[in-house]
Scaffold this active site. Structure first.
Site, PDB file in Angstrom:
ATOM      1  N   LYS A   2       0.903  -1.202   0.113  1.00 22.07           N
ATOM      2  CA  LYS A   2       0.092  -0.068   0.024  1.00 22.07           C
ATOM      3  C   LYS A   2       1.024   1.225   0.167  1.00 22.07           C
ATOM      4  CE  LYS A   2      -1.147  -0.378   5.051  1.00 22.07           C
ATOM      5  NZ  LYS A   2       0.017  -0.943   5.346  1.00 22.07           N
ATOM      6  N   ARG A  47      -5.942   2.690  12.475  1.00 25.20           N
ATOM      7  CA  ARG A  47      -5.734   1.185  12.897  1.00 25.20           C
ATOM      8  C   ARG A  47      -6.542   0.644  13.605  1.00 25.20           C
ATOM      9  NH1 ARG A  47       0.475  -0.520  11.528  1.00 25.20           N
ATOM     10  NH2 ARG A  47       0.580  -0.155   9.227  1.00 25.20           N
ATOM     11  N   ARG A  59      12.265  -7.587   1.841  1.00 25.84           N
ATOM     12  CA  ARG A  59      12.483  -6.117   1.729  1.00 25.84           C
ATOM     13  C   ARG A  59      13.713  -5.577   2.274  1.00 25.84           C
ATOM     14  NH1 ARG A  59       6.957  -2.392   1.941  1.00 25.84           N
ATOM     15  NH2 ARG A  59       7.773  -2.152   4.186  1.00 25.84           N
ATOM     16  N   ARG A  84      14.770  -4.141   8.279  1.00 27.61           N
ATOM     17  CA  ARG A  84      14.185  -3.557   9.358  1.00 27.61           C
ATOM     18  C   ARG A  84      13.774  -4.630  10.572  1.00 27.61           C
ATOM     19  NH1 ARG A  84       9.704   0.024   6.640  1.00 27.61           N
ATOM     20  NH2 ARG A  84       8.390  -0.753   8.144  1.00 27.61           N
ATOM     21  N   ARG A 132       3.222  -8.880  13.469  1.00 26.83           N
ATOM     22  CA  ARG A 132       2.377  -7.658  12.994  1.00 26.83           C
ATOM     23  C   ARG A 132       1.239  -8.278  12.030  1.00 26.83           C
ATOM     24  NH1 ARG A 132       6.687  -5.160   9.132  1.00 26.83           N
ATOM     25  NH2 ARG A 132       5.023  -3.520   8.573  1.00 26.83           N
TER      26      ARG A 132
END
Ligand SMILES: [Zn+2]
Length: 222
Positions: free
Chosen positions: A13, A88, A122, A155, A166
């Site tokens: 997103k 959220r 990533r 990360r 998550r």
């Protein structure tokens, strides 16, 4: 045009919001970036945020709402924004409706295996924040940023255990937000099960919803 972007971690997103922001010439506000900026500045708030983020947990509503409210009141948001990473929770959604009218909510959806492979691969530049993917968007030199030569890293919130956490937190806390916006008839579902090269197929779905939005408001004025 106040647009909320929803979707689980790794659905892409952020990338879509960036493209939409350029097409419609209104800013993309990433709450993740707001958090990282606060952490980099090493304020007390930043350190508090870092504790939550590194565990893959949500930052408390009160802190997040204050940060977002301030940002959306800045001048560049007066014609609208693409807000990525907020709200959220139901409490955040209710708080936002008190300070900004929401025009549309784009909810990006993709299968779980697509999400896991995207997030685990990533890599982020330590210097400029540019993101790469070991398979889909590799840098020219392994581990080095094409843009600035900075070192790339995984990360801490994209390590496998943090990803799982998550996704779990997302399912528990954010799914009710989707129901909340559906009831208010603001929700548009965007199919994001596409490869990186097929990004146009995702963007054209968004444009359809945002064009209708323009027509609706014109009709209301007449
Ligand atoms: Zn860089």
């Amino acid at each position: 045009m106040n647009i909320v972007i929803l979707g689980s971690p790794g659905v892409g997103k952020g990338t879509y919001a960036k493209i939409l922001s350029e097409k419609f010439n209104i800013p993309r506000i990433s709450v993740g970036d707001l958090f990282r900026k606060a952490m980099k500045n090493e304020t007390e708030l930043g350190r508090k945020i870092e504790d939550y983020v590194s565990r893959g947990d949500l930052v408390p509503d009160e802190t997040t709402i204050e940060l977002v409210k301030k940002r959306l009141q800045e001048d560049d948001c007066k014609n609208g924004f693409f807000l990525d990473g907020f709200p959220r929770t139901i409490a955040q959604a209710e708080a936002m409706e008190r300070f900004k009218k929401i025009s549309k909510v784009l909810n990006f959806v993709a299968s779980e295996w697509i999400i896991m492979s995207r997030l685990g691969g990533r890599r982020t530049c330590r210097e400029c924040g540019a993101t790469y993917h070991v398979k889909e968007v590799p840098p020219k030199l392994e581990g080095i940023c094409d843009r600035c030569g900075g070192k790339l890293y995984l990360r801490s919130d994209e390590a496998p255990q943090a990803i799982k956490n998550r996704l779990r937190v997302y399912l528990e806390k954010t799914k009710p937000v989707i129901g909340y916006f559906r009831k208010r008839k603001l929700l548009a579902i965007i199919d994001a099960n596409y490869k990186f090269e097929e990004v146009d197929k995702v963007i054209s779905q968004c444009e359809k919803h945002l064009q209708n939005l323009g027509e609706d408001s014109r009709r209301r004025r007449i």
